[in-house]
Design an enzyme around this catalytic site. Structure first.
Site, mmCIF file in Angstrom:
data_model
loop_
_atom_site.group_PDB
_atom_site.id
_atom_site.type_symbol
_atom_site.label_atom_id
_atom_site.label_comp_id
_atom_site.label_asym_id
_atom_site.label_seq_id
_atom_site.Cartn_x
_atom_site.Cartn_y
_atom_site.Cartn_z
ATOM 1 N N SER A 16 1.028 -1.080 -0.054
ATOM 2 C CA SER A 16 -0.055 0.226 -0.005
ATOM 3 C C SER A 16 0.905 1.144 0.059
ATOM 4 C CB SER A 16 -1.073 0.066 1.268
ATOM 5 O OG SER A 16 -0.195 0.071 2.466
ATOM 6 N N TYR A 150 8.396 8.772 16.970
ATOM 7 C CA TYR A 150 8.445 8.628 15.640
ATOM 8 C C TYR A 150 9.752 9.491 15.058
ATOM 9 C CZ TYR A 150 7.110 8.810 10.457
ATOM 10 O OH TYR A 150 7.332 8.714 9.145
#
Length: 249
Positions: A16, A150
């Site tokens: 994806s 992150y």
């Protein structure tokens, strides 16, 4: 162009978003593409778009055992690699005071430990002149609130690419990083936010991009292909930022 005819390329997280767009771009230029991911249905759909030569393998990108298993699977089929795009990743945003050990471990397992040991496991399968590209992020540079874990994980892989470049050059392999800014991918639906918060966050991020929009997966894919192609043979240990000017503010 057919820069990748008779070349074999591995794209992790290739079912994806940026990974799939990159796999499709490689296939369009003649490559045999191998994609990995955890969603079997998405993998099968991706393989169907990549041509008869494509191979889709279910794999856990956060696991050292998974890294070794993938290498063993490819080796057993006599597959050698000319390029690797380590794209599989996770992005969950949270205020610093709410971050727990589970979020830290999950993020670093997928974004740092996974790529590190995947490269290690795949070394014996690399052809001379192979190119490795790691998916970084502009978040490693801009200090965006709620992105501490992150951003730290992406800063780690940017550093890793520079170090591995020095170590792997004697083996004939190059390592570089592409660091996207905000891109229209399913990843934004996996940030751990409710819909209202997600929309507000997306609007706030977009307002910081001088081009006034999110990037597209195809735009990131074109940079990855450049870093794997022969014309980039003199690019080593480098990070290319593709962020619509966001980091220039």
């Amino acid at each position: 162009m057919n820069r990748f005819t008779n070349k074999t390329i591995l794209v992790t997280g290739g079912n994806s978003g940026i990974g799939l767009a990159t796999a499709q771009a490689f296939a369009a230029e003649g490559a045999r593409v191998i994609v990995t991911g955890r969603d079997q249905t998405a993998l099968e759909q991706a393989a169907a778009t990549l041509g008869a030569q494509a191979l889709a393998i279910r794999n856990d990108a956060s696991s050292v055992a998974g890294a070794r298993e993938l290498a063993s699977t490819l080796s057993a089929q006599g597959i050698r690699l000319d390029g690797i795009f380590l794209n599989a990743g996770i992005a969950k945003l949270a205020p610093f005071e709410t971050v727990d050990e589970a979020l830290w471990d999950q993020t670093f397992n997928v974004n740092v430990k996974g790529p590190y040991f995947q490269i290690q496991a795949l070394l014996p399968l690399l052809n001379k002149g192979a190119s490795i590209v790691i998916n970084g992020s502009i978040n490693a540079h801009i200090g965006m609130p709620t992105s501490s874990v992150y951003a730290a994980s992406k800063a780690a892989v940017i550093s890793l690419a520079k170090t591995l470049s020095a170590e792997l050059l004697p083996l004939g392999a190059r390592v570089n990083v592409v660091s996207p800014g905000p891109v229209e991918t399913p990843l934004y639906g996996k940030l751990g936010m409710d819909q209202a918060t997600l929309e507000a966050t997306a609007a706030q991020i977009q307002s910081q991009v001088p081009l006034g929009r999110f990037g597209t997966p195809a735009e990131i894919a074109s940079t990855v292909l450049h870093l794997v192609a022969p014309e980039s043979a003199f690019i080593v240990g480098t990070e290319i930022i593709t962020d619509g000017g966001m980091s220039q503010l």
